[in-house]
Design an enzyme around this catalytic site. Structure first.
Site, PDB file in Angstrom:
ATOM      1  N   GLU A 138       0.808  -1.225   0.000  1.00 52.86           N
ATOM      2  CA  GLU A 138       0.000   0.000   0.000  1.00 52.86           C
ATOM      3  C   GLU A 138       0.841   1.276   0.000  1.00 52.86           C
ATOM      4  O   GLU A 138       0.794   2.056   0.961  1.00 52.86           O
ATOM      5  CB  GLU A 138      -0.968  -0.004   1.195  1.00 52.86           C
ATOM      6  CG  GLU A 138      -1.881  -1.226   1.233  1.00 52.86           C
ATOM      7  CD  GLU A 138      -2.888  -1.201   2.389  1.00 52.86           C
ATOM      8  OE1 GLU A 138      -2.780  -0.314   3.253  1.00 52.86           O
ATOM      9  OE2 GLU A 138      -3.773  -2.073   2.422  1.00 52.86           O
ATOM     10  N   GLU A 181      -5.343  -8.824   1.022  1.00 50.86           N
ATOM     11  CA  GLU A 181      -5.924  -8.470   2.326  1.00 50.86           C
ATOM     12  C   GLU A 181      -7.411  -8.252   2.132  1.00 50.86           C
ATOM     13  O   GLU A 181      -7.829  -7.567   1.181  1.00 50.86           O
ATOM     14  CB  GLU A 181      -5.350  -7.152   2.888  1.00 50.86           C
ATOM     15  CG  GLU A 181      -4.045  -7.271   3.595  1.00 50.86           C
ATOM     16  CD  GLU A 181      -3.590  -5.928   4.169  1.00 50.86           C
ATOM     17  OE1 GLU A 181      -4.432  -5.077   4.518  1.00 50.86           O
ATOM     18  OE2 GLU A 181      -2.359  -5.732   4.236  1.00 50.86           O
TER      19      GLU A 181
HETATM   20  O1  IFM Z   1      -4.328  -3.423   9.179  1.00 53.56           O
HETATM   21  C1  IFM Z   1      -4.209  -2.743   7.964  1.00 53.56           C
HETATM   22  C2  IFM Z   1      -3.022  -3.287   7.197  1.00 53.56           C
HETATM   23  O2  IFM Z   1      -1.833  -3.106   7.908  1.00 53.56           O
HETATM   24  C3  IFM Z   1      -2.882  -2.611   5.853  1.00 53.56           C
HETATM   25  N1  IFM Z   1      -4.127  -2.646   5.129  1.00 53.56           N
HETATM   26  C4  IFM Z   1      -5.294  -2.185   5.809  1.00 53.56           C
HETATM   27  C5  IFM Z   1      -5.440  -2.918   7.127  1.00 53.56           C
HETATM   28  C6  IFM Z   1      -6.714  -2.444   7.856  1.00 53.56           C
HETATM   29  O3  IFM Z   1      -6.657  -1.076   8.102  1.00 53.56           O
END
Ligand code: IFM
Length: 445
Positions: free
Chosen positions: A176, A356
């Site tokens: 990210e 994710e």
């Molecule tokens: O927990 C975070 C992760 O570290 C990165 N992506 C978003 C998740 C939720 O906010």
């Protein structure tokens, strides 16, 4: 034993290819703790957490889930869920305290134990090099605002790959980069806490450039492992049909998605975003752009919700009547299908991975159990949404539920719980929630 509910019917593991990757995800600073043990250097998150008012509950990742000591039981937990893949990140300052120069063998030894533990349990290793925790010593030299950080990142990537690469199923450069750039350098709500759009855009350019440089160097070093990058992406809709909202939605998508995707695939920044940024745009060369556009094996997609752009009143997340998570994010599984289809159509990566996906909800521990039906439903419906994209011909080959454990949720501290597994922060006891048991049952077919 969980009962198969009505909604669950029609969804089973057998509907996915047998080699589909089912995993869980975490990141170093969120779970490891042991912030000053065995030679680890501080990262920018250690520093940021010390600034009053930055973290909602005043906490930090100093102890977190103490995964540094409890890693074995965590790996047993992963194995017990029947999950075949684990996505985690390396803390750069644990293996190289200053981010350049000397390596910390004790830090590498921890990841050696972890990787051996995964391999011996038959769990595939999906390693992320940078999940936001830049060594503080590099920040003091300018961090992602300095081109030199790209050189340091490449040396770190090559060393990690030299030691672990052949045992990894995949290596991801950055997690990210938009979050690092914008939340960390423009909005100041994440480390390192700057408030400048020009800084954010320069940081984003150096993150992309260091990604391309690292991918090239890893391939030159002969690494056969799959290489990719992970972006946080959401479909962005106009809040109304008005031309102003429609063009704002296009620009917002440009700033969050196309600014990263276009250079990675086409070797150029989107012209409309460059025009909009004006003097806040970073300086870059044609050579930089060629470097960024290295062919990749996969794009990792972190999906949580959709977004709306409005030139009038801010979008009311409750207006659709859909469930809203503890983060204030609308639950919208169809957005994942739409996003995956759009990415395939516009960018045609060889493979897309949901790296994710998950939800924070307030959990109640009653009689030793957490009945987190809403998280279970969230995960189930997003798996179904992934399948819907695959049925439309999108080459998705992985789904990682996030997070394995309740953990340090950055500026929200420990107040938001994303885990499939509950963590009691007093005792560090792990308790699989109903959602974890559902995932296990789903994986058992
Ligand atoms: O927990 C975070 C992760 O570290 C990165 N992506 C978003 C998740 C939720 O906010």
């Amino acid at each position: 034993m969980l009962m198969q509910t009505k909604e669950q019917q029609g969804l089973s593991r057998s509907q996915f290819p047998t080699d589909f990757i089912w995993g869980v995800a975490t990141s170093a600073y969120q779970i490891e703790g042991a912030h000053d043990l065995d030679g680890r250097g501080p990262s920018i998150w250690d520093t940021f957490c010390q600034e009053p008012g930055k973290i909602a509950d005043g906490s930090s990742g100093q102890v977190a889930c103490d995964h540094y000591h409890l890693w074995e039981q965590d790996l047993d937990l992963i194995a017990s869920l029947g999950v075949g893949a684990y996505r985690f990140s390396i803390s750069w300052s644990r293996v190289q305290p200053l981010g350049h120069g000397a390596w910390n063998e004790a830090g590498f030894a921890f990841y050696e134990r972890l990787i051996q533990g995964l391999v011996s349990r038959g769990i595939a290793v999906h390693l992320t090099l940078n999940h936001w925790d830049l060594p503080q010593a590099l920040q003091e030299q300018g961090g992602w605002l300095e081109r030199q950080t790209c050189e340091h990142f490449v040396r770190y990537a090559v060393e990690v790959a030299r030691r672990f690469g052949s045992r990894c199923a995949s290596v991801c450069t950055h997690n990210e980069p938009w979050v690092i750039a914008v939340l960390g350098h423009e909005l100041g709500v994440f480390a390192p806490g700057f408030k400048s759009r020009a800084k954010a855009m320069l940081a984003s350019h150096h993150l992309l450039l260091s990604h391309g440089m690292a991918v090239r160097a890893l391939r030159d070093a002969g690494l056969q492992t799959e290489l990719g990058i992970v972006l946080n992406l959401s479909p962005i809709y106009p809040a109304s049909d008005s031309p102003a909202d429609v063009s704002k939605a296009r620009l917002d998508d440009g700033l969050v998605a196309r600014w990263y995707l276009d250079p990675l695939v086409k070797g150029q920044y989107p012209q409309d975003v460059l025009d909009h940024l004006g003097s806040d745009a970073p300086a870059f060369s044609a050579e930089d752009m060629r470097t960024i556009a290295q062919p990749l094996d996969y794009l990792g997609v972190n999906y949580y919700t959709r977004n709306f752009s409005s030139t009038g009143n801010p979008w009311d997340v409750h207006s659709t009547g859909n469930e809203v998570t503890d983060m204030g994010w609308e639950v919208y599984p169809q957005g994942l299908t739409e996003l995956l289809c759009r990415l395939h159509q516009d960018y045609a990566f060889p493979r897309l991975r949901v790296t994710e996906n998950g939800a924070a909800f307030k959990d109640v521990l009653a009689d030793g159990a957490i009945n987190d039906e809403r998280r279970e439903s969230y995960v189930r419906e997003h798996i179904r949404a992934t399948k819907a994209a695959m049925e439309q011909g999108v080459p998705v080959d992985a789904y990682f539920a996030c997070s394995l454990l309740d953990n340090f949720e950055w500026a929200s501290g420990y107040e938001k719980r994303f885990g499939l597994v509950h963590v009691d922060y007093q005792t560090l006891k792990r308790t699989p929630k109903r959602s974890a048991l559902w995932y296990r049952q789903f994986l058992q077919g």
